[in-house]
Write a protein that holds these residues in place. Structure first.
Motif, short mmCIF file in Angstrom:
data_model
loop_
_atom_site.label_atom_id
_atom_site.label_comp_id
_atom_site.label_asym_id
_atom_site.label_seq_id
_atom_site.Cartn_x
_atom_site.Cartn_y
_atom_site.Cartn_z
N ILE A 113 -7.30 15.40 143.96
CA ILE A 113 -7.49 13.96 144.12
C ILE A 113 -8.94 13.58 143.81
N HIS A 114 -9.11 12.46 143.08
CA HIS A 114 -10.40 11.81 142.92
C HIS A 114 -10.29 10.45 143.62
N LEU A 115 -11.27 10.09 144.43
CA LEU A 115 -11.21 8.85 145.19
C LEU A 115 -12.34 7.90 144.82
N SER A 116 -12.04 6.61 144.91
CA SER A 116 -13.10 5.60 144.89
C SER A 116 -13.74 5.57 146.27
N GLN A 117 -14.96 5.03 146.36
CA GLN A 117 -15.62 4.97 147.66
C GLN A 117 -14.85 4.07 148.62
N ALA A 118 -14.29 2.98 148.12
CA ALA A 118 -13.53 2.08 148.98
C ALA A 118 -12.31 2.77 149.57
N ASP A 119 -11.58 3.52 148.74
CA ASP A 119 -10.40 4.23 149.24
C ASP A 119 -10.80 5.36 150.17
N LEU A 120 -11.92 6.03 149.88
CA LEU A 120 -12.42 7.08 150.77
C LEU A 120 -12.67 6.53 152.17
N GLU A 121 -13.27 5.36 152.25
CA GLU A 121 -13.59 4.78 153.55
C GLU A 121 -12.33 4.29 154.27
N THR A 122 -11.33 3.84 153.52
CA THR A 122 -10.06 3.47 154.15
C THR A 122 -9.41 4.68 154.80
N PRO B 72 2.11 5.20 137.73
CA PRO B 72 2.63 4.83 139.05
C PRO B 72 1.60 5.07 140.15
N GLY B 73 1.83 4.42 141.26
CA GLY B 73 0.99 4.65 142.43
C GLY B 73 1.62 5.66 143.36
N ILE B 74 0.95 5.93 144.46
CA ILE B 74 1.43 6.88 145.46
C ILE B 74 0.72 6.58 146.77
N THR B 75 1.31 7.03 147.88
CA THR B 75 0.69 6.83 149.18
C THR B 75 -0.21 8.01 149.53
N LEU B 76 -1.42 7.71 149.95
CA LEU B 76 -2.38 8.71 150.43
C LEU B 76 -2.53 8.54 151.94
N ILE B 77 -2.47 9.65 152.66
CA ILE B 77 -2.57 9.62 154.11
C ILE B 77 -3.76 10.48 154.54
N GLY B 78 -4.69 9.84 155.24
CA GLY B 78 -5.88 10.53 155.72
C GLY B 78 -5.98 10.48 157.23
N PRO B 79 -7.06 11.01 157.78
CA PRO B 79 -7.20 11.07 159.24
C PRO B 79 -7.44 9.72 159.91
N LYS B 80 -7.95 8.74 159.15
CA LYS B 80 -8.27 7.43 159.75
C LYS B 80 -7.46 6.29 159.17
N GLY B 81 -6.55 6.58 158.25
CA GLY B 81 -5.77 5.51 157.66
C GLY B 81 -4.96 6.00 156.48
N SER B 82 -4.21 5.09 155.90
CA SER B 82 -3.40 5.41 154.72
C SER B 82 -3.53 4.26 153.73
N ILE B 83 -3.18 4.55 152.48
CA ILE B 83 -3.27 3.53 151.44
C ILE B 83 -2.18 3.77 150.41
N LEU B 84 -1.54 2.69 149.97
CA LEU B 84 -0.57 2.76 148.89
C LEU B 84 -1.24 2.31 147.61
N LEU B 85 -1.52 3.26 146.74
CA LEU B 85 -2.16 2.93 145.47
C LEU B 85 -1.15 2.29 144.53
N SER B 86 -1.60 1.33 143.75
CA SER B 86 -0.72 0.67 142.78
C SER B 86 -0.64 1.43 141.46
N LYS B 87 -1.59 2.34 141.24
CA LYS B 87 -1.59 3.17 140.04
C LYS B 87 -2.46 4.39 140.30
#
Length: 212
Positions: free
Chosen positions: A37-46, A122-137
């Motif tokens: 996985i490569h993350l943006s800073q915004a997604d990393l903080e989410t 396509p997007g996918i759901t990422l689940i971390g220790p402090k939150g999750s995010i559904l990516l659109s791509k």
């Protein structure tokens, strides 16, 4: 010896024109990648919390790239895969590179793309220790490619963006076509392939040449 040198030069030029010149890649390192996985800073903080910074565990072969301690769960419509490694540093957009077999477990079809080519993916759901995010791509299967500097490209007679065929010798060898040349002066010379492709041809101890 002048006439023999001239004859050799003519023969070499004829081979080049016929498209049969092969260039030895046996000295080029091979980078075999698992899903990551490569993350943006915004997604990393989410996923990890406000102001969070990645924890480097080791440098990778490409300049300024590194593996991180952090992992995530990636989840699709039919299943999830745990402990998917994050690579740093952060990027402008998040990108998840998976294997072909992962598509069956996740229940999603990912296209084969070069890194950064995310339009229409396509997007996918990422689940971390402090939150999750559904990516659109951002979900892709990495297209095999060779990183190199501009000088490497000149020496090998290839250009950035060119597609070549790689010949792999050995008992399980064969050819891989559609190998993209990625030439710039922020790269190190390396043939990148994923674990499925590498295992299929027992790449660990094979001789590699590029066919023009």
């Amino acid at each position: 010896m002048g006439k023999y040198d001239d004859l050799a030069a003519l023969l070499l030029e004829a081979i080049k024109e016929g498209g049969y010149l092969t260039k030895d890649l046996s000295s080029i390192p091979v980078g075999i990648s698992n899903r990551h996985i490569h993350l943006s800073q915004a997604d990393l903080e989410t996923l990890f919390g406000t102001g969070y910074q990645l924890t480097k565990t080791k440098d990778l072969s490409q300049p300024m790239q590194y593996a991180c301690k952090e992992t995530l769960i990636i989840a699709g419509p039919k299943g999830a895969i745990e402990k998917v490694r994050i690579l740093g540093p952060t990027r402008s957009e998040s990108q998840i590179e998976i294997l072909q077999a992962d598509c069956f477990k996740l229940g999603i079809t990912a296209p084969v793309r070069l890194s950064g080519d995310l339009q229409g993916t396509p997007g996918i759901t990422l689940i971390g220790p402090k939150g999750s995010i559904l990516l659109s791509k951002g979900l892709v299967i990495a297209q095999r490619h060779i990183h190199m500097t501009l000088d490497d490209a000149l020496n090998l007679g290839v250009t950035d963006g060119e597609q070549v065929t790689v010949q792999i010798d050995g008992l399980r060898g064969g050819t891989y076509s559609n190998v993209v040349i990625r030439a710039n002066n922020t790269s190190a010379l390396e043939f990148h392939i994923d674990t499925e492709e590498a295992n299929a041809m027992h790449l660990a101890d094979a001789r590699i040449t590029i066919i023009k």
